[in-house]
Write a protein that holds these residues in place. Structure first.
Motif, PDB file in Angstrom:
ATOM      1  N   LEU A  39       0.817  -1.210   0.000  1.00 14.02           N
ATOM      2  CA  LEU A  39       0.000   0.000   0.000  1.00 14.02           C
ATOM      3  C   LEU A  39       0.850   1.260   0.000  1.00 14.02           C
ATOM      4  CD1 LEU A  39      -2.979  -0.973   2.336  1.00 14.02           C
ATOM      5  CD2 LEU A  39      -2.920  -0.859  -0.161  1.00 14.02           C
ATOM      6  N   ASP A  40       2.030   1.186   0.572  1.00 12.97           N
ATOM      7  CA  ASP A  40       2.928   2.342   0.549  1.00 12.97           C
ATOM      8  C   ASP A  40       3.517   2.550  -0.841  1.00 12.97           C
ATOM      9  OD1 ASP A  40       2.526   2.799   3.264  1.00 12.97           O
ATOM     10  OD2 ASP A  40       4.172   1.469   3.847  1.00 12.97           O
ATOM     11  N   ALA A  41       3.466   1.530  -1.671  1.00 12.33           N
ATOM     12  CA  ALA A  41       4.050   1.616  -3.018  1.00 12.33           C
ATOM     13  C   ALA A  41       3.068   2.150  -4.052  1.00 12.33           C
ATOM     14  CB  ALA A  41       4.554   0.247  -3.453  1.00 12.33           C
ATOM     15  N   GLN A  42       1.834   2.412  -3.652  1.00 12.80           N
ATOM     16  CA  GLN A  42       0.855   2.926  -4.615  1.00 12.80           C
ATOM     17  C   GLN A  42       1.340   4.242  -5.217  1.00 12.80           C
ATOM     18  OE1 GLN A  42      -3.130   3.239  -3.132  1.00 12.80           O
ATOM     19  NE2 GLN A  42      -3.925   4.176  -4.981  1.00 12.80           N
ATOM     20  N   GLY A  43       1.257   4.338  -6.533  1.00 14.32           N
ATOM     21  CA  GLY A  43       1.706   5.535  -7.222  1.00 14.32           C
ATOM     22  C   GLY A  43       3.183   5.544  -7.544  1.00 14.32           C
ATOM     23  N   CYS A  44       3.922   4.550  -7.055  1.00 14.12           N
ATOM     24  CA  CYS A  44       5.354   4.483  -7.311  1.00 14.12           C
ATOM     25  C   CYS A  44       5.636   3.685  -8.589  1.00 14.12           C
ATOM     26  CB  CYS A  44       6.075   3.839  -6.133  1.00 14.12           C
ATOM     27  SG  CYS A  44       5.939   4.761  -4.585  1.00 14.12           S
ATOM     28  N   VAL A  45       6.871   3.777  -9.044  1.00 13.16           N
ATOM     29  CA  VAL A  45       7.280   3.104 -10.271  1.00 13.16           C
ATOM     30  C   VAL A  45       8.078   1.850  -9.931  1.00 13.16           C
ATOM     31  CG1 VAL A  45       8.641   3.307 -12.382  1.00 13.16           C
ATOM     32  CG2 VAL A  45       7.285   5.241 -11.589  1.00 13.16           C
ATOM     33  N   LEU A  46       7.664   0.742 -10.507  1.00 13.89           N
ATOM     34  CA  LEU A  46       8.317  -0.546 -10.272  1.00 13.89           C
ATOM     35  C   LEU A  46       9.721  -0.542 -10.874  1.00 13.89           C
ATOM     36  CD1 LEU A  46       7.591  -3.374  -9.098  1.00 13.89           C
ATOM     37  CD2 LEU A  46       6.880  -4.000 -11.415  1.00 13.89           C
ATOM     38  N   VAL A  47      10.685  -1.020 -10.105  1.00 13.47           N
ATOM     39  CA  VAL A  47      12.076  -1.012 -10.555  1.00 13.47           C
ATOM     40  C   VAL A  47      12.435  -2.275 -11.327  1.00 13.47           C
ATOM     41  CG1 VAL A  47      14.481  -0.991  -9.760  1.00 13.47           C
ATOM     42  CG2 VAL A  47      12.808   0.543  -8.719  1.00 13.47           C
ATOM     43  N   ASP A  48      11.927  -3.433 -10.878  1.00  9.51           N
ATOM     44  CA  ASP A  48      12.288  -4.715 -11.486  1.00  9.51           C
ATOM     45  C   ASP A  48      11.056  -5.403 -12.072  1.00  9.51           C
ATOM     46  OD1 ASP A  48      14.984  -4.517 -10.373  1.00  9.51           O
ATOM     47  OD2 ASP A  48      14.028  -4.986  -8.448  1.00  9.51           O
ATOM     48  N   ASP A  49      11.291  -6.246 -13.080  1.00 14.41           N
ATOM     49  CA  ASP A  49      10.218  -7.120 -13.554  1.00 14.41           C
ATOM     50  C   ASP A  49       9.762  -8.029 -12.416  1.00 14.41           C
ATOM     51  OD1 ASP A  49      10.476  -6.049 -16.080  1.00 14.41           O
ATOM     52  OD2 ASP A  49      11.581  -7.754 -16.906  1.00 14.41           O
ATOM     53  N   VAL A  50       8.483  -8.315 -12.375  1.00 16.91           N
ATOM     54  CA  VAL A  50       7.936  -9.236 -11.377  1.00 16.91           C
ATOM     55  C   VAL A  50       7.350 -10.438 -12.108  1.00 16.91           C
ATOM     56  CG1 VAL A  50       6.196  -9.577  -9.577  1.00 16.91           C
ATOM     57  CG2 VAL A  50       7.433  -7.401  -9.722  1.00 16.91           C
ATOM     58  N   THR A  51       7.826 -11.622 -11.759  1.00 16.08           N
ATOM     59  CA  THR A  51       7.290 -12.839 -12.358  1.00 16.08           C
ATOM     60  C   THR A  51       6.347 -13.528 -11.374  1.00 16.08           C
ATOM     61  OG1 THR A  51       9.225 -14.080 -11.611  1.00 16.08           O
ATOM     62  CG2 THR A  51       9.269 -13.221 -13.855  1.00 16.08           C
ATOM     63  N   VAL A  52       5.511 -14.391 -11.913  1.00 16.49           N
ATOM     64  CA  VAL A  52       4.482 -15.057 -11.124  1.00 16.49           C
ATOM     65  C   VAL A  52       5.062 -16.314 -10.471  1.00 16.49           C
ATOM     66  CG1 VAL A  52       2.213 -16.155 -11.195  1.00 16.49           C
ATOM     67  CG2 VAL A  52       2.701 -14.202 -12.690  1.00 16.49           C
ATOM     68  N   PRO A  53       5.066 -16.380  -9.130  1.00 14.89           N
ATOM     69  CA  PRO A  53       5.607 -17.571  -8.473  1.00 14.89           C
ATOM     70  C   PRO A  53       4.608 -18.726  -8.405  1.00 14.89           C
ATOM     71  CG  PRO A  53       4.957 -15.974  -6.821  1.00 14.89           C
ATOM     72  CD  PRO A  53       4.710 -15.325  -8.154  1.00 14.89           C
ATOM     73  N   VAL A  54       3.320 -18.405  -8.447  1.00 13.55           N
ATOM     74  CA  VAL A  54       2.294 -19.440  -8.343  1.00 13.55           C
ATOM     75  C   VAL A  54       1.150 -19.083  -9.280  1.00 13.55           C
ATOM     76  CG1 VAL A  54       1.196 -18.263  -6.380  1.00 13.55           C
ATOM     77  CG2 VAL A  54       0.764 -20.695  -6.761  1.00 13.55           C
ATOM     78  N   SER A  55       0.600 -20.084  -9.955  1.00 11.90           N
ATOM     79  CA  SER A  55      -0.463 -19.832 -10.932  1.00 11.90           C
ATOM     80  C   SER A  55      -1.697 -19.235 -10.263  1.00 11.90           C
ATOM     81  CB  SER A  55      -0.846 -21.140 -11.637  1.00 11.90           C
ATOM     82  OG  SER A  55       0.231 -21.648 -12.381  1.00 11.90           O
ATOM     83  N   LEU A  56      -2.418 -18.447 -11.043  1.00  9.74           N
ATOM     84  CA  LEU A  56      -3.690 -17.889 -10.589  1.00  9.74           C
ATOM     85  C   LEU A  56      -4.781 -18.306 -11.563  1.00  9.74           C
ATOM     86  CD1 LEU A  56      -2.878 -14.220  -9.517  1.00  9.74           C
ATOM     87  CD2 LEU A  56      -3.181 -16.216  -8.058  1.00  9.74           C
ATOM     88  N   LYS A 169      -7.158 -23.877 -13.333  1.00  9.83           N
ATOM     89  CA  LYS A 169      -5.891 -23.492 -12.727  1.00  9.83           C
ATOM     90  C   LYS A 169      -5.016 -22.784 -13.759  1.00  9.83           C
ATOM     91  CE  LYS A 169      -1.686 -25.504 -10.721  1.00  9.83           C
ATOM     92  NZ  LYS A 169      -1.013 -26.747 -10.267  1.00  9.83           N
ATOM     93  N   GLY A 170      -4.476 -21.605 -13.391  1.00  2.91           N
ATOM     94  CA  GLY A 170      -3.610 -20.850 -14.295  1.00  2.91           C
ATOM     95  C   GLY A 170      -4.328 -20.115 -15.397  1.00  2.91           C
ATOM     96  N   SER A 171      -5.672 -20.051 -15.354  1.00  2.00           N
ATOM     97  CA  SER A 171      -6.402 -19.364 -16.423  1.00  2.00           C
ATOM     98  C   SER A 171      -6.206 -17.855 -16.377  1.00  2.00           C
ATOM     99  CB  SER A 171      -7.894 -19.698 -16.346  1.00  2.00           C
ATOM    100  OG  SER A 171      -8.432 -19.375 -15.076  1.00  2.00           O
ATOM    101  N   ASP A 172      -5.771 -17.325 -15.242  1.00  2.00           N
ATOM    102  CA  ASP A 172      -5.463 -15.897 -15.140  1.00  2.00           C
ATOM    103  C   ASP A 172      -3.997 -15.681 -15.531  1.00  2.00           C
ATOM    104  OD1 ASP A 172      -5.274 -13.231 -14.562  1.00  2.00           O
ATOM    105  OD2 ASP A 172      -6.010 -13.383 -12.505  1.00  2.00           O
ATOM    106  N   VAL A 173      -3.090 -16.187 -14.723  1.00  3.77           N
ATOM    107  CA  VAL A 173      -1.655 -16.174 -15.052  1.00  3.77           C
ATOM    108  C   VAL A 173      -1.053 -17.489 -14.586  1.00  3.77           C
ATOM    109  CG1 VAL A 173      -1.289 -13.679 -15.043  1.00  3.77           C
ATOM    110  CG2 VAL A 173      -1.147 -14.954 -12.890  1.00  3.77           C
ATOM    111  N   LYS A 174       0.017 -17.902 -15.264  1.00  7.48           N
ATOM    112  CA  LYS A 174       0.687 -19.153 -14.922  1.00  7.48           C
ATOM    113  C   LYS A 174       2.010 -18.864 -14.235  1.00  7.48           C
ATOM    114  CE  LYS A 174      -1.309 -21.974 -18.636  1.00  7.48           C
ATOM    115  NZ  LYS A 174      -2.339 -20.972 -19.013  1.00  7.48           N
ATOM    116  N   ALA A 175       2.434 -19.776 -13.405  1.00  8.68           N
ATOM    117  CA  ALA A 175       3.724 -19.650 -12.744  1.00  8.68           C
ATOM    118  C   ALA A 175       4.821 -19.442 -13.791  1.00  8.68           C
ATOM    119  CB  ALA A 175       4.016 -20.894 -11.906  1.00  8.68           C
ATOM    120  N   GLY A 176       5.661 -18.438 -13.561  1.00 10.28           N
ATOM    121  CA  GLY A 176       6.728 -18.120 -14.501  1.00 10.28           C
ATOM    122  C   GLY A 176       6.376 -17.018 -15.472  1.00 10.28           C
TER     123      GLY A 176
END
Length: 440
Positions: A39-56, A169-176
């Motif tokens: 919540l403190d990061a709202q409005g901030c700019v992401l520095v690194d790519d973020v990958t999905v650790p677990v499927s959604l 399982k993984g229909s939203d995003v997949k691990a990786g």
């Protein structure tokens, strides 16, 4: 300080708008990354790519409240000849060890609950009698009120295809998968995604802290009584709001009187909470232009490159401007003119891009468009000056609002665009195509 120090210009030479902006952006650098809670990061700019650790979603689950069934058991079911299935239990959201569905069986299942072993589809509760034997129902009774609903038999009045009402399982995003790219500004949907994949913190560039102060002994805070010769301070409110709109954490300092020592002391006090300082007023050629007086010492006193240079720009409004850095951390300072329209236009052209640069985003500037001028007469502009006129933009047309005066706040409040008249243009006829800066 800035690249201005090497520019061969006399005190009366005019800088172009582009030269001044280039000088600012060549000096301002993105803030250093920090790790923040979501919540403190709202409005901030992401520095690194973020990958999905677990499927959604992390497992097959139901998209409806209803019954988990085997397809063969409900084939051909209808109002006249429903399928009658044994209810073997409940599967609620969060269930870790759901019941198994065998031939001729069904499990009552809630939205978001894992599809139990053996089941192939979900039939909505509205397609059933809810276990009551009294025809189709509109919903389930609460388990606390009717625990018997998790047993007995249920009549199913419609067939279902395999995987009906099942979120795979993984229909939203997949691990990786790549969840978010570096450079993304984190809004509510991005915060939601980070939380959904289990990230509690994230590495970002923080929102810049911008301190805004206006100068002038004639300024009174809104809500107070005006005396003769006084006006309300609107600039500090406008610029603080504009800084927040640009993505900054902005602090407004009450108007500072026309006294160089007071202003200098105020600025030094504010440096502790500033990544960028913005002043408005006191940068022209009058005897009471206190910002120039207060900051003129800095360039001579600091051999490390700090200092504020005051210059004249080939633009209207906003000819007098100041830019440089002050303090031990060489905090950038932009000194804007005091007329309300001049200060706001200057903010949009110079301060907003500086804030965005501190944030580390790539889209520094307001969007621009071409528009057909809709006006009663020709627009006049001084030769050699780039003029920015207020206007309203609709469906590829722009209409001027108010006159060219730099004090017309009411007209500014109606505008959602700036009409740009180039330096080499002295007149723009109605029906001509012009460039506009879109403010909203």
């Amino acid at each position: 300080m800035s690249s201005a120090a090497t520019r061969p210009a006399g005190p009366d030479d005019l800088w172009s708008v582009d030269e001044h902006l280039e000088d600012i952006l060549s000096t301002v650098r993105p803030l250093e990354p920090i790790e923040l809670q979501l919540l403190d990061a709202q409005g901030c700019v992401l520095v690194d790519d973020v990958t999905v650790p677990v499927s959604l979603p992390p497992f097959d689950n139901s998209s409806m409240d209803g019954y988990a069934v085997r397809v063969a058991d409900v084939a051909g079911a209808g109002e006249e000849f429903p399928a009658v299935l044994e209810v073997v239990g409940d599967v609620a959201a969060g269930a870790a060890d759901p019941v198994r569905v065998g031939p001729g069986q069904a499990a009552r299942i809630m939205t978001g609950a894992p599809l139990p072993p053996g089941a192939e589809a979900v039939v909505p509760v509205e397609w059933t009698d809810g276990g009551l034997g009294e025809g189709p129902v509109s919903g389930m009774r609460a388990r606390s009120l009717a625990p018997e609903g998790a047993e007995g038999h249920v009549h199913v009045y419609r067939s279902a295809e395999a995987r009906a009402h099942v979120r795979a399982k993984g229909s939203d995003v997949k691990a990786g998968d790549l969840a978010l790219e570096a450079g993304t500004v984190l809004g509510p949907p991005q915060i939601a995604l980070l939380a959904a994949i289990g990230r509690g913190t994230v590495r970002v560039r923080p929102r810049p802290r911008v301190v805004v102060m206006s100068t002038g002994s004639e300024l009174v805070q809104p809500g107070e009584r005006l005396a003769g010769g006084q006006i309300y301070d609107s600039n500090s409110f406008a610029l603080t709001a504009a800084a927040r709109d640009a993505g900054a954490i902005a602090y407004r300092v009450g108007a500072v009187a026309d006294d160089a020592e007071t202003l200098r002391s105020t600025i030094e006090d504010q440096l502790i909470r500033a990544d960028l300082l913005v002043t408005t007023g006191g940068v022209s050629v009058g005897a009471y232009d206190v910002v120039k007086e207060a900051l003129s010492y800095a360039g001579d006193a600091d051999e490390a490159g700090s200092g504020v240079e005051f210059r004249k720009l080939a633009m209207q409004p906003g000819k007098p401007q100041g830019f440089g850095s002050i303090g031990p951390d060489h905090t950038p300072l932009l000194a804007l003119p005091g007329n309300p329209v001049s200060s706001y236009v200057s903010f949009e052209l110079f301060v907003r891009p500086a804030i965005r640069a501190l944030m580390g985003v790539t889209d520094l500037h307001r969007p621009r468009a071409r528009a057909v001028l809709k006006a009663d007469g020709a627009l006049r502009s001084p030769k050699g000056r780039r003029q920015f006129l207020r206007g309203t933009y609709t469906d590829g047309e722009v209409t001027p609002v108010g006159g060219a005066g730099s004090h017309l706040i009411a007209a500014l409040a109606q505008a959602d665009a700036l009409i740009v008249v180039p330096e080499d243009t002295e007149s723009v006829e109605p029906g001509s195509e012009v460039e506009v800066v879109l403010l909203g």
